[in-house]
Design a protein around this motif. Structure first.
Motif, short mmCIF file in Angstrom:
data_model
loop_
_atom_site.label_atom_id
_atom_site.label_comp_id
_atom_site.label_asym_id
_atom_site.label_seq_id
_atom_site.Cartn_x
_atom_site.Cartn_y
_atom_site.Cartn_z
N THR A 126 0.82 -1.21 0.00
CA THR A 126 0.00 0.00 0.00
C THR A 126 0.86 1.26 0.00
N VAL A 127 1.85 1.31 0.90
CA VAL A 127 2.73 2.48 0.97
C VAL A 127 3.49 2.67 -0.34
N LYS A 128 4.00 1.58 -0.90
CA LYS A 128 4.75 1.70 -2.15
C LYS A 128 3.85 2.21 -3.26
N SER A 129 2.60 1.77 -3.29
CA SER A 129 1.66 2.22 -4.30
C SER A 129 1.39 3.71 -4.16
N LEU A 169 3.65 10.52 3.51
CA LEU A 169 2.72 9.63 2.82
C LEU A 169 2.64 8.28 3.53
N ALA A 170 3.79 7.79 3.97
CA ALA A 170 3.81 6.52 4.69
C ALA A 170 3.12 6.65 6.05
N ALA A 171 3.42 7.73 6.78
CA ALA A 171 2.88 7.91 8.12
C ALA A 171 1.37 8.09 8.11
N ASN A 172 0.83 8.66 7.02
CA ASN A 172 -0.60 8.92 6.93
C ASN A 172 -1.37 7.72 6.36
N THR A 173 -0.75 6.56 6.36
CA THR A 173 -1.39 5.35 5.86
C THR A 173 -2.01 4.58 7.03
N ASP A 174 -3.27 4.24 6.89
CA ASP A 174 -3.96 3.52 7.95
C ASP A 174 -3.26 2.20 8.24
N GLY A 175 -2.94 1.96 9.50
CA GLY A 175 -2.26 0.74 9.91
C GLY A 175 -0.79 0.92 10.21
N VAL A 176 -0.21 2.04 9.78
CA VAL A 176 1.22 2.29 10.03
C VAL A 176 1.40 2.82 11.45
N ARG A 177 2.30 2.21 12.19
CA ARG A 177 2.56 2.63 13.56
C ARG A 177 3.65 3.68 13.64
N TYR A 221 -7.06 4.70 2.21
CA TYR A 221 -5.88 4.32 2.96
C TYR A 221 -5.46 5.36 3.99
N SER A 222 -6.00 6.58 3.90
CA SER A 222 -5.61 7.63 4.84
C SER A 222 -6.21 7.37 6.22
N ARG A 223 -5.41 7.58 7.24
CA ARG A 223 -5.89 7.37 8.61
C ARG A 223 -6.76 8.55 9.08
N ASN A 224 -6.77 9.66 8.34
CA ASN A 224 -7.43 10.87 8.81
C ASN A 224 -8.66 11.28 8.01
N SER A 247 -14.06 18.48 9.32
CA SER A 247 -13.39 19.73 9.66
C SER A 247 -12.73 20.34 8.43
N GLY A 248 -12.32 21.60 8.59
CA GLY A 248 -11.60 22.26 7.53
C GLY A 248 -10.26 21.58 7.26
N ALA A 249 -9.64 21.03 8.31
CA ALA A 249 -8.36 20.34 8.14
C ALA A 249 -8.54 19.10 7.27
N GLU A 250 -9.65 18.36 7.47
CA GLU A 250 -9.90 17.17 6.65
C GLU A 250 -10.15 17.56 5.20
N LYS A 251 -10.85 18.67 4.99
CA LYS A 251 -11.11 19.13 3.62
C LYS A 251 -9.81 19.50 2.93
N ARG A 252 -8.94 20.22 3.63
CA ARG A 252 -7.65 20.59 3.05
C ARG A 252 -6.81 19.35 2.74
N LEU A 253 -6.87 18.35 3.63
CA LEU A 253 -6.13 17.12 3.40
C LEU A 253 -6.66 16.39 2.16
N ALA A 254 -7.98 16.33 2.03
CA ALA A 254 -8.58 15.66 0.87
C ALA A 254 -8.15 16.34 -0.43
N VAL A 255 -8.16 17.68 -0.44
CA VAL A 255 -7.75 18.43 -1.63
C VAL A 255 -6.28 18.18 -1.93
N GLU A 256 -5.44 18.18 -0.89
CA GLU A 256 -4.00 17.97 -1.10
C GLU A 256 -3.72 16.57 -1.64
N ILE A 257 -4.38 15.57 -1.09
CA ILE A 257 -4.18 14.20 -1.56
C ILE A 257 -4.58 14.08 -3.03
#
Length: 276
Positions: A126-129, A169-177, A221-224, A247-257
């Motif tokens: 997933t992270v590599k993709s 990108l790796a840290a924001n992947t669901d399941g990554v510790r 795949y995003s944890r947020n 939230s506005g932070a989630e909207k900005r994250l979605a746009v950035e992704i």
């Protein structure tokens, strides 16, 4: 996170990575090959995890153009040969460069559980993709390894910013510790590489359906982000998002992704509302 989501993630990763040249446009050929290599690496990891003679050992796997390179240590020549045969059994693997070392001093310890190994194989794929989908990390020489949910990135990045982005990108992947970012900075030929990347991007003709699927997968795949509440549509490289976020932070994250997915020319998020 629900306890069995990683197994669902493994299945979804195979579906997302399971692209074929017939399903892609000519401009997507190189990207399809990269994603296919990532899928094959994950398949070999899974096959090793399912094999009781091989799953006690930590083996390295890298695939490029149908050639699987194996590394690490096992206890006997039989296990080394078995690993090669297992890798060759994966669809699309034409040959194996078997660099596994035979050593009687391999630490036995307690091997990870089968579930954990499957989770790690899925997480690494997933992270590599995500790194391949992103227009800013697409050309980086990065190897991804997952161990108990901890991601290790090794290889080369052209700039400190590219290295930092790969880690994010790796840290924001669901399941990554945790992420161990061991990428080295190689700036010697960064200018020529940037020019080459720009030329390749100009030649690409990535389909709208491909972009839509990768934006959706990146949200999933995003944890947020709650991907189920965001609808995605792409028209001539322009991505439209609608639905709701918290939230506005989630909207900005979605746009950035979405903006950073390869082939995206712009993002319209006017219809993505913030739930009150």
């Amino acid at each position: 996170m629900p306890p069995f989501k990683p197994l669902l993630l493994a299945a979804s990763t195979v579906l997302v990575l399971g692209l074929t040249p017939l399903a892609s446009h000519a401009g997507e050929g190189a990207l399809t090959a990269q994603l296919e290599a990532a899928r094959q690496e994950g398949s070999i990891w899974t096959a090793f995890a399912l094999n009781r003679h091989l799953n006690p050992f930590k083996l390295d796997i890298a695939v490029q153009e149908g050639v699987a390179t194996l590394g690490g240590q096992v206890e006997s020549d039989v296990q080394k040969d078995l690993a090669e045969q297992v890798a060759l059994s994966i669809e699309g693997i034409d040959s194996v460069d078997n660099r596994i070392e035979v050593s009687g001093d391999v630490a036995e310890g307690n091997p990870p559980s089968l579930v954990q190994r499957l989770e790690d194989a899925s997480l690494a794929a997933t992270v590599k993709s995500k790194l391949l989908w992103n227009s800013n990390t697409r050309g980086l020489d990065i190897q991804v390894r997952s161990e108990a949910g901890n991601i290790t990135l090794s290889g080369h990045a052209q700039t400190p910013a590219a290295k930092e982005l790969a880690g994010q990108l790796a840290a924001n992947t669901d399941g990554v510790r945790e992420v161990f970012n061991h990428l080295s900075i190689s700036t010697a030929d960064s200018s020529s590489s940037e020019v080459q990347t720009a030329v390749e991007e100009a030649r690409e003709n990535i389909s709208d359906s491909w972009i839509t699927s990768k934006v959706k997968a990146s949200f999933f795949y995003s944890r947020n982000l709650d991907a189920m509440n965001i609808a995605v549509n792409t028209d001539d490289g322009l991505v439209s998002l609608r639905g709701s976020v918290l939230s506005g932070a989630e909207k900005r994250l979605a746009v950035e992704i979405a903006r950073n997915i390869r082939g995206v020319r712009g993002v319209d998020a006017d219809a993505l509302r913030i739930s009150s």
